[in-house]
Design an enzyme around this catalytic site. Structure first.
Site, PDB file in Angstrom:
ATOM      1  N   ASP A  43       1.758  -3.777  -9.747  1.00 17.04           N
ATOM      2  CA  ASP A  43       1.036  -4.907 -10.137  1.00 17.04           C
ATOM      3  C   ASP A  43       1.239  -4.925 -11.565  1.00 17.04           C
ATOM      4  O   ASP A  43       2.025  -5.815 -12.159  1.00 17.04           O
ATOM      5  CB  ASP A  43       0.013  -5.017 -10.346  1.00 17.04           C
ATOM      6  CG  ASP A  43      -0.180  -5.355  -8.285  1.00 17.04           C
ATOM      7  OD1 ASP A  43       0.188  -5.338  -7.383  1.00 17.04           O
ATOM      8  OD2 ASP A  43      -1.500  -5.478  -8.151  1.00 17.04           O
ATOM      9  N   SER A  72      -3.483 -11.636  -9.797  1.00 15.35           N
ATOM     10  CA  SER A  72      -4.268 -12.023 -11.233  1.00 15.35           C
ATOM     11  C   SER A  72      -5.251 -11.292 -12.264  1.00 15.35           C
ATOM     12  O   SER A  72      -4.823 -11.153 -13.477  1.00 15.35           O
ATOM     13  CB  SER A  72      -5.524 -13.046 -10.852  1.00 15.35           C
ATOM     14  OG  SER A  72      -6.838 -12.494 -10.877  1.00 15.35           O
ATOM     15  N   SER A  73      -5.097  -9.868 -12.151  1.00 13.33           N
ATOM     16  CA  SER A  73      -6.058  -8.648 -12.563  1.00 13.33           C
ATOM     17  C   SER A  73      -5.079  -8.028 -13.317  1.00 13.33           C
ATOM     18  O   SER A  73      -5.313  -8.425 -14.837  1.00 13.33           O
ATOM     19  CB  SER A  73      -7.217  -7.854 -12.151  1.00 13.33           C
ATOM     20  OG  SER A  73      -6.502  -7.519 -10.829  1.00 13.33           O
ATOM     21  N   GLU A  76      -7.935  -0.968 -14.640  1.00  6.75           N
ATOM     22  CA  GLU A  76      -8.548  -1.315 -13.693  1.00  6.75           C
ATOM     23  C   GLU A  76      -8.840  -0.473 -12.876  1.00  6.75           C
ATOM     24  O   GLU A  76     -10.250  -0.588 -12.075  1.00  6.75           O
ATOM     25  CB  GLU A  76      -6.636  -2.039 -12.535  1.00  6.75           C
ATOM     26  CG  GLU A  76      -7.338  -2.588 -11.423  1.00  6.75           C
ATOM     27  CD  GLU A  76      -7.231  -3.649 -11.060  1.00  6.75           C
ATOM     28  OE1 GLU A  76      -7.492  -4.671 -10.429  1.00  6.75           O
ATOM     29  OE2 GLU A  76      -6.535  -4.716 -12.254  1.00  6.75           O
ATOM     30  N   TYR A 119      -9.718  -1.379   0.026  1.00  9.24           N
ATOM     31  CA  TYR A 119      -9.440  -0.745  -0.453  1.00  9.24           C
ATOM     32  C   TYR A 119      -9.016   0.466  -0.377  1.00  9.24           C
ATOM     33  O   TYR A 119      -8.199   1.764  -0.273  1.00  9.24           O
ATOM     34  CB  TYR A 119      -8.333  -1.363  -2.213  1.00  9.24           C
ATOM     35  CG  TYR A 119      -7.099  -1.098  -2.453  1.00  9.24           C
ATOM     36  CD1 TYR A 119      -6.267  -2.417  -2.811  1.00  9.24           C
ATOM     37  CD2 TYR A 119      -8.114  -0.159  -3.648  1.00  9.24           C
ATOM     38  CE1 TYR A 119      -4.889  -1.379  -3.317  1.00  9.24           C
ATOM     39  CE2 TYR A 119      -6.190   0.176  -3.897  1.00  9.24           C
ATOM     40  CZ  TYR A 119      -5.107  -0.893  -4.147  1.00  9.24           C
ATOM     41  OH  TYR A 119      -4.242  -0.600  -4.145  1.00  9.24           O
ATOM     42  N   GLY A 153      -4.142 -12.226  -4.051  1.00 13.78           N
ATOM     43  CA  GLY A 153      -3.148 -11.909  -3.791  1.00 13.78           C
ATOM     44  C   GLY A 153      -1.643 -11.895  -4.328  1.00 13.78           C
ATOM     45  O   GLY A 153      -0.798 -11.237  -4.322  1.00 13.78           O
ATOM     46  N   LEU A 154      -1.994 -12.917  -5.584  1.00 14.61           N
ATOM     47  CA  LEU A 154      -0.945 -12.738  -6.533  1.00 14.61           C
ATOM     48  C   LEU A 154      -0.888 -11.434  -7.765  1.00 14.61           C
ATOM     49  O   LEU A 154      -0.054 -11.982  -8.789  1.00 14.61           O
ATOM     50  CB  LEU A 154      -0.702 -13.973  -6.819  1.00 14.61           C
ATOM     51  CG  LEU A 154      -0.549 -14.772  -6.195  1.00 14.61           C
ATOM     52  CD1 LEU A 154       0.249 -16.514  -6.233  1.00 14.61           C
ATOM     53  CD2 LEU A 154       0.433 -14.081  -4.946  1.00 14.61           C
ATOM     54  N   HIS A 168       0.606  -1.148  -0.019  1.00 16.76           N
ATOM     55  CA  HIS A 168      -0.082   0.042   0.084  1.00 16.76           C
ATOM     56  C   HIS A 168       1.149   1.004   0.378  1.00 16.76           C
ATOM     57  O   HIS A 168       0.567   2.145   0.409  1.00 16.76           O
ATOM     58  CB  HIS A 168      -1.034  -0.213   1.092  1.00 16.76           C
ATOM     59  CG  HIS A 168      -2.230  -1.076   0.931  1.00 16.76           C
ATOM     60  ND1 HIS A 168      -3.479  -0.616  -0.109  1.00 16.76           N
ATOM     61  CD2 HIS A 168      -1.740  -2.784   1.206  1.00 16.76           C
ATOM     62  CE1 HIS A 168      -3.883  -1.525   0.681  1.00 16.76           C
ATOM     63  NE2 HIS A 168      -3.503  -2.648   1.306  1.00 16.76           N
ATOM     64  N   GLY A 196      -7.910 -13.999  -6.644  1.00 16.68           N
ATOM     65  CA  GLY A 196      -8.034 -14.131  -5.252  1.00 16.68           C
ATOM     66  C   GLY A 196      -6.836 -14.384  -4.577  1.00 16.68           C
ATOM     67  O   GLY A 196      -7.348 -13.998  -3.232  1.00 16.68           O
TER      68      GLY A 196
END
Length: 457
Positions: A245, A201-202, A234, A296, A198-199, A106, A196
């Site tokens: 990311d 994927s999006s 995003e 978030y 935390g790696l 963050h 989902g």
């Protein structure tokens, strides 16, 4: 042909065929193989398990991801889906990796520092041009579910096939924001980045899509700008994320973590020391980031409120000393959010030096402090994540570190530790985690830092 060669070698090794005959058998096969155009299905190794290909929880002994070749399980699956849905071969294959953040959570949207590495779990895109302005996209991981995107009209979100919104977002940014022209196309996309977990994927999906469209349309957009396209996509979907990311998915380096200055996007490569494993354990408690009311986005707003209080662009510009001197002026919750970001930035810079010196003990201390800050000040951890951290910390005993990785509210933990501890981590997670998670099993991945998004040769 591969089987013919192997059978011939087997006969030779057992003494049933003379060497000359083996050579006469093999040479024509090799010559004919060289004359055949490349097709992934003609060169494939044995496929990984279905769970590895489709991103669902994988066996505890899963090691590594798709690799980067055109005959990996991920690209094989996407290539096969393209042929099944569209009845032809794709013009090209592209891949983009997921990522794990070693430290610096963050901080990216606060203009701070992060230190992620791209990992060998990927999203792949198989694509070909077609006439007209329709972009047909099939989801290899959803039984080839297909959507049609009209590139001649303003982009709108799909409320049913929500996975397609990340593709739509990339198209929207390239055409409507950047003014670039996209031709009609057919694409299949899929991967093995746990969704989902935390790696990212999006982000991997956005960068696979952006890389494919960039190459197909000869847009000549560089990787840093493509990362910004993915970030804007995003945002359009509904998550007001930072740049980390998409940036590491676009510009990852094999064998390296990358320290990113999220203000000017400058980078410093940091080699993972020899003998050190990057272990990721998915809690299998998924998080859901998209949506304007998500936790978030709430935390981002709190950080921006704190920055405004100090009359600075971002919390990156506030020191720990300044924050302590003015702590009473902030709301208690805002103070905690700001304290995490400011101290986390300091930890990232210290972690760069610790890794470069091969000091796993110091790196472990920084990772532990990072996790406690996320748990207590930023309040993004969960009981399941805390359980995993405690279980793994009890195994490694100061030989490296473990912390929550990713946006939080579920997802995964990351551990840096000598390879000699990996099997003990697997055993401890298998034995202890279900007792503390209501029966949910964790999924252990041993990853390798990998190359960023690219078109496959």
């Amino acid at each position: 042909k591969s089987r013919t060669v192997l059978e011939s070698m087997s006969c030779f090794n057992s003494g049933r065929l003379p060497l000359v005959l083996v050579i006469l058998c093999i040479v024509p096969v090799l010559i004919s193989s060289a004359a055949v155009p490349f097709s992934p299905s003609a060169h494939r190794p044995a496929l990984a398990s279905r769970s590895a290909v489709h991103g669902s929880p994988a066996p505890l002994n899963l090691r590594g991801g798709s690799g980067e070749t055109a005959y990996s399980p991920v690209t094989e699956n996407v290539h096969s889906s393209f042929k099944k849905v569209f009845g032809t071969e794709p013009a090209m294959l592209c891949i983009a990796p997921g990522r794990v953040n070693l430290i610096g959570e963050h901080t990216d949207y606060n203009d701070g520092f992060v230190m992620p590495c791209a990992i060998d779990f990927h999203m792949a895109a198989a694509i070909s041009p077609c006439d007209g302005t329709t972009f047909e996209v099939a989801a290899a991981d959803f039984n080839g579910q297909k959507v049609e995107i009209d590139l001649s009209k303003p982009m709108v979100k799909d409320e049913k096939a929500t996975w397609s919104n990340y593709v739509r977002g990339v198209c929207k940014v390239l055409q409507e924001d950047k003014g670039l022209k996209l031709k009609g196309a057919k694409m299949a996309i899929g991967g093995n980045v746990p969704q989902g977990g935390g790696l990212s994927s999006s982000a991997a999906m956005e960068m696979a899509t952006a890389t494919a469209l960039n190459a197909l349309n000869d847009l000549k957009v560089g990787p840093k700008e493509l990362a910004l396209v993915g970030q804007s996509a995003e945002h359009w979907v509904g998550c007001n994320c930072g740049i980390m990311d998409q940036f590491i998915s676009a510009l990852g380096e094999k064998g390296q973590a990358v320290c990113i200055d999220c203000r000017d996007l400058s980078t410093r490569n940091v080699a993972i020391p020899d003998g050190v494993a990057v272990v990721i354990v998915n809690s299998n408690k998924k998080h859901q980031l998209a949506g304007l009311d998500s936790e978030y986005n709430t935390r981002r707003q709190q950080c921006e409120d704190a920055a405004r209080h100090f009359a600075v662009t971002a919390l990156r510009d506030v020191s720990s000393e300044t924050l302590a001197a003015h702590a009473s002026e902030l709301e208690p919750e805002t103070l905690k959010r700001a304290r995490h970001v400011i101290t986390e930035n300091e930890r990232v810079l210290q972690a760069v030096e610790a890794l470069r010196a091969g000091d796993l003990k110091q790196m472990g201390a920084l990772m532990k402090a990072s996790h406690l800050s996320m748990r207590d000040d930023f309040e993004i951890s969960t009981p399941e994540i805390n359980a995993l951290v405690e279980i793994i910390d009890g195994v490694i005993k100061g030989e490296g570190g473990v912390r929550l990785t990713g946006a939080g509210f579920g997802g995964s933990v990351v551990c840096l530790t000598p390879h000699s501890n990996v099997e003990a981590i697997r055993a401890a997670v298998a034995a202890e985690y279900p007792k503390r998670s209501g029966g949910v099993e964790g999924t252990v991945f041993v990853c390798t830092p990998h190359q960023g998004a690219h078109v496959l040769n």
